[in-house]
Design a protein around this motif. Structure first.
Motif, PDB file in Angstrom:
ATOM      1  N   GLN A 133      96.260   9.892 112.069  1.00 14.28           N
ATOM      2  CA  GLN A 133      95.456   9.431 113.198  1.00 14.28           C
ATOM      3  C   GLN A 133      94.005   9.298 112.756  1.00 14.28           C
ATOM      4  OE1 GLN A 133      93.637  11.981 116.104  1.00 14.28           O
ATOM      5  NE2 GLN A 133      94.740  11.034 117.777  1.00 14.28           N
ATOM      6  N   TRP A 134      93.348   8.287 113.271  1.00 12.03           N
ATOM      7  CA  TRP A 134      91.913   8.116 113.059  1.00 12.03           C
ATOM      8  C   TRP A 134      91.256   7.923 114.420  1.00 12.03           C
ATOM      9  CZ3 TRP A 134      88.988   4.022 114.780  1.00 12.03           C
ATOM     10  CH2 TRP A 134      87.648   4.032 114.412  1.00 12.03           C
ATOM     11  N   GLY A 135      90.039   8.462 114.589  1.00 15.92           N
ATOM     12  CA  GLY A 135      89.354   8.257 115.858  1.00 15.92           C
ATOM     13  C   GLY A 135      87.893   8.647 115.788  1.00 15.92           C
ATOM     14  N   ASP A 136      87.149   8.237 116.794  1.00 16.82           N
ATOM     15  CA  ASP A 136      85.772   8.687 116.969  1.00 16.82           C
ATOM     16  C   ASP A 136      85.451   8.717 118.454  1.00 16.82           C
ATOM     17  OD1 ASP A 136      85.467   6.031 117.630  1.00 16.82           O
ATOM     18  OD2 ASP A 136      84.019   5.574 116.070  1.00 16.82           O
ATOM     19  N   GLU A 137      84.383   9.435 118.786  1.00 16.44           N
ATOM     20  CA  GLU A 137      84.018   9.611 120.192  1.00 16.44           C
ATOM     21  C   GLU A 137      82.523   9.876 120.280  1.00 16.44           C
ATOM     22  OE1 GLU A 137      85.202  12.422 124.055  1.00 16.44           O
ATOM     23  OE2 GLU A 137      86.280  12.587 122.166  1.00 16.44           O
ATOM     24  N   GLY A 138      81.917   9.398 121.354  1.00 16.73           N
ATOM     25  CA  GLY A 138      80.498   9.661 121.560  1.00 16.73           C
ATOM     26  C   GLY A 138      79.615   8.622 120.894  1.00 16.73           C
ATOM     27  N   THR A 139      78.323   8.835 121.006  1.00 16.36           N
ATOM     28  CA  THR A 139      77.328   7.923 120.459  1.00 16.36           C
ATOM     29  C   THR A 139      76.536   8.625 119.367  1.00 16.36           C
ATOM     30  OG1 THR A 139      77.125   6.826 122.591  1.00 16.36           O
ATOM     31  CG2 THR A 139      75.373   6.428 120.988  1.00 16.36           C
ATOM     32  N   PHE A 140      76.486   8.005 118.206  1.00 15.05           N
ATOM     33  CA  PHE A 140      75.820   8.608 117.065  1.00 15.05           C
ATOM     34  C   PHE A 140      74.341   8.870 117.353  1.00 15.05           C
ATOM     35  CE2 PHE A 140      73.673   7.950 112.879  1.00 15.05           C
ATOM     36  CZ  PHE A 140      74.141   9.102 112.271  1.00 15.05           C
ATOM     37  N   CYS A 141      73.899  10.097 117.043  1.00 11.88           N
ATOM     38  CA  CYS A 141      72.492  10.501 117.222  1.00 11.88           C
ATOM     39  C   CYS A 141      72.013  10.282 118.657  1.00 11.88           C
ATOM     40  CB  CYS A 141      71.583   9.758 116.246  1.00 11.88           C
ATOM     41  SG  CYS A 141      71.745  10.301 114.549  1.00 11.88           S
ATOM     42  N   ASN A 142      72.823  10.698 119.625  1.00 12.78           N
ATOM     43  CA  ASN A 142      72.430  10.577 121.031  1.00 12.78           C
ATOM     44  C   ASN A 142      72.085  11.969 121.554  1.00 12.78           C
ATOM     45  OD1 ASN A 142      72.011   9.691 123.654  1.00 12.78           O
ATOM     46  ND2 ASN A 142      74.191   9.654 124.155  1.00 12.78           N
ATOM     47  N   TYR A 143      70.845  12.406 121.321  1.00  8.70           N
ATOM     48  CA  TYR A 143      70.424  13.751 121.700  1.00  8.70           C
ATOM     49  C   TYR A 143      69.733  13.700 123.061  1.00  8.70           C
ATOM     50  CZ  TYR A 143      70.950  13.993 116.632  1.00  8.70           C
ATOM     51  OH  TYR A 143      71.441  13.894 115.355  1.00  8.70           O
ATOM     52  N   ASP A 144      70.515  13.607 124.107  1.00  6.64           N
ATOM     53  CA  ASP A 144      69.919  13.455 125.435  1.00  6.64           C
ATOM     54  C   ASP A 144      69.862  14.767 126.199  1.00  6.64           C
ATOM     55  OD1 ASP A 144      72.543  13.897 126.033  1.00  6.64           O
ATOM     56  OD2 ASP A 144      72.820  12.086 127.241  1.00  6.64           O
ATOM     57  N   GLY A 145      70.236  15.862 125.554  1.00  6.00           N
ATOM     58  CA  GLY A 145      70.156  17.157 126.217  1.00  6.00           C
ATOM     59  C   GLY A 145      71.389  17.532 127.009  1.00  6.00           C
ATOM     60  N   THR A 146      72.348  16.635 127.116  1.00 13.40           N
ATOM     61  CA  THR A 146      73.578  16.950 127.846  1.00 13.40           C
ATOM     62  C   THR A 146      74.517  17.738 126.938  1.00 13.40           C
ATOM     63  OG1 THR A 146      73.379  14.898 129.089  1.00 13.40           O
ATOM     64  CG2 THR A 146      75.520  15.997 129.132  1.00 13.40           C
ATOM     65  N   PRO A 147      74.904  18.961 127.297  1.00 13.54           N
ATOM     66  CA  PRO A 147      75.733  19.784 126.409  1.00 13.54           C
ATOM     67  C   PRO A 147      77.048  19.134 126.013  1.00 13.54           C
ATOM     68  CG  PRO A 147      74.847  21.103 128.200  1.00 13.54           C
ATOM     69  CD  PRO A 147      74.527  19.675 128.525  1.00 13.54           C
ATOM     70  N   SER A 148      77.617  18.327 126.926  1.00  9.57           N
ATOM     71  CA  SER A 148      78.917  17.741 126.639  1.00  9.57           C
ATOM     72  C   SER A 148      78.815  16.484 125.791  1.00  9.57           C
ATOM     73  CB  SER A 148      79.636  17.408 127.952  1.00  9.57           C
ATOM     74  OG  SER A 148      78.900  16.455 128.697  1.00  9.57           O
ATOM     75  N   THR A 149      77.616  16.005 125.545  1.00 10.93           N
ATOM     76  CA  THR A 149      77.452  14.790 124.765  1.00 10.93           C
ATOM     77  C   THR A 149      77.433  15.123 123.281  1.00 10.93           C
ATOM     78  OG1 THR A 149      76.200  13.695 126.512  1.00 10.93           O
ATOM     79  CG2 THR A 149      75.970  12.815 124.300  1.00 10.93           C
ATOM     80  N   TYR A 150      78.321  14.550 122.542  1.00 11.79           N
ATOM     81  CA  TYR A 150      78.339  14.761 121.104  1.00 11.79           C
ATOM     82  C   TYR A 150      78.954  13.534 120.451  1.00 11.79           C
ATOM     83  CZ  TYR A 150      83.373  15.653 121.281  1.00 11.79           C
ATOM     84  OH  TYR A 150      84.716  15.526 121.456  1.00 11.79           O
ATOM     85  N   TYR A 151      78.796  13.467 119.152  1.00 16.81           N
ATOM     86  CA  TYR A 151      79.434  12.417 118.371  1.00 16.81           C
ATOM     87  C   TYR A 151      80.408  13.060 117.396  1.00 16.81           C
ATOM     88  CZ  TYR A 151      80.198   8.888 114.805  1.00 16.81           C
ATOM     89  OH  TYR A 151      80.789   8.025 113.919  1.00 16.81           O
ATOM     90  N   GLY A 152      81.570  12.488 117.241  1.00 16.89           N
ATOM     91  CA  GLY A 152      82.541  13.029 116.297  1.00 16.89           C
ATOM     92  C   GLY A 152      83.445  11.942 115.757  1.00 16.89           C
ATOM     93  N   THR A 153      83.811  12.054 114.515  1.00 20.34           N
ATOM     94  CA  THR A 153      84.791  11.162 113.908  1.00 20.34           C
ATOM     95  C   THR A 153      85.735  11.997 113.066  1.00 20.34           C
ATOM     96  OG1 THR A 153      85.119   9.183 112.533  1.00 20.34           O
ATOM     97  CG2 THR A 153      83.321  10.672 111.909  1.00 20.34           C
ATOM     98  N   TRP A 154      87.005  11.642 113.006  1.00 22.21           N
ATOM     99  CA  TRP A 154      87.986  12.515 112.370  1.00 22.21           C
ATOM    100  C   TRP A 154      89.183  11.727 111.849  1.00 22.21           C
ATOM    101  CZ3 TRP A 154      87.279  11.882 117.542  1.00 22.21           C
ATOM    102  CH2 TRP A 154      88.383  11.415 118.287  1.00 22.21           C
ATOM    103  N   VAL A 155      89.911  12.360 110.954  1.00 26.00           N
ATOM    104  CA  VAL A 155      91.176  11.840 110.433  1.00 26.00           C
ATOM    105  C   VAL A 155      92.186  12.983 110.430  1.00 26.00           C
ATOM    106  CG1 VAL A 155      92.392  10.943 108.422  1.00 26.00           C
ATOM    107  CG2 VAL A 155      90.138  10.052 108.989  1.00 26.00           C
ATOM    108  N   ILE A 156      93.368  12.708 110.937  1.00 23.52           N
ATOM    109  CA  ILE A 156      94.483  13.652 110.867  1.00 23.52           C
ATOM    110  C   ILE A 156      95.512  13.095 109.882  1.00 23.52           C
ATOM    111  CG2 ILE A 156      96.395  14.745 112.110  1.00 23.52           C
ATOM    112  CD1 ILE A 156      94.732  14.574 114.649  1.00 23.52           C
ATOM    113  N   ASN A 157      95.879  13.885 108.902  1.00 30.47           N
ATOM    114  CA  ASN A 157      96.964  13.544 107.989  1.00 30.47           C
ATOM    115  C   ASN A 157      98.013  14.649 108.070  1.00 30.47           C
ATOM    116  OD1 ASN A 157      96.084  11.073 106.914  1.00 30.47           O
ATOM    117  ND2 ASN A 157      94.681  12.130 105.525  1.00 30.47           N
TER     118      ASN A 157
END
Length: 218
Positions: A133-157
């Motif tokens: 699986q490949w995926g990403d979520e959020g907006t890169f470098c979006n530091y708006d102070g919202t705790p739930s806002t983050y950026y992540g990208t990952w690979v599952i093998n």
């Protein structure tokens, strides 16, 4: 005479072409086969996870946690499984002191399952298909102070282990490698002392994760 000869000739042609009465071979009619021969992994799985999180300075924290894997496999007509799937992997029970909340969830429609290899005579499965699986979520470098806002990208093998006779899944075992911006913001990019008039901007603490898991069907 002509009519009788035409009738005999027509009957012989139908039998020759297989369009008349089927030959009495004693064999069953051929079964309809799926266009892709691979595991059916659709469903929910409980997982055990060994999770490592690294901050951007290289410090590591580690925990053994639980996980929950949900897979929605696509299907051809007739109920035949496809190699494509949507997958949600939730790592649960994170330590509160990490500042990440109690879970991290990875959701993507970009998942793929490999096919079987079989012995030609018996049809016994001889391989362990791969799952990714490949995926990403959020907006890169979006530091708006919202705790739930983050950026992540990952690979599952992972590898899919099945019963070699039935093809039923016994476990899915693999790794998650990812990076992003997780946790409380703590590292300043600029400081007023070095850049007068510049507003302090902080980046999240954690940046990389590695997770080994073993998931079994519910």
């Amino acid at each position: 005479m002509f009519k009788r000869s035409f009738t005999i000739l027509s009957t012989l042609l139908l039998l020759f072409l297989g369009l008349g009465i089927p030959a009495a071979t004693g064999e069953d009619e051929p079964q309809t086969t799926c266009p892709w021969d691979g595991p059916e992994i659709n469903g929910n799985y409980q997982a055990q996870c060994n999770l490592k999180m690294y901050d951007w300075k290289g410090n590591k924290v580690q925990a053994v946690t639980e996980g929950y894997l949900e897979i929605q496999q696509e299907y051809f007509g007739g109920g035949c499984p496809e190699p494509k799937a949507a997958c949600a992997f939730t790592i649960k029970g994170l330590p509160l002191e990490w500042g990440l909340g109690t879970e991290i969830r990875f959701v993507s429609f970009n998942s793929y399952i490999g096919p079987f290899e079989r012995k030609s005579a018996s049809g016994t499965i001889t391989n362990k298909p791969r799952f990714s699986q490949w995926g990403d979520e959020g907006t890169f470098c979006n530091y708006d102070g919202t705790p739930s806002t983050y950026y992540g990208t990952w690979v599952i093998n992972a590898v899919v282990k099945v019963d070699r006779k039935t093809g039923e899944v016994t476990s899915i075992k693999g790794t998650i490698y990812g990076w992003g911006e997780f946790g409380p913001k703590m590292y300043p990019l600029l400081t007023p002392e070095k850049e007068p008039g510049i507003v302090i901007v902080e980046i999240p603490k954690f940046g990389q994760l590695e997770c080994k898991f073993t998931a079994t069907p519910e």
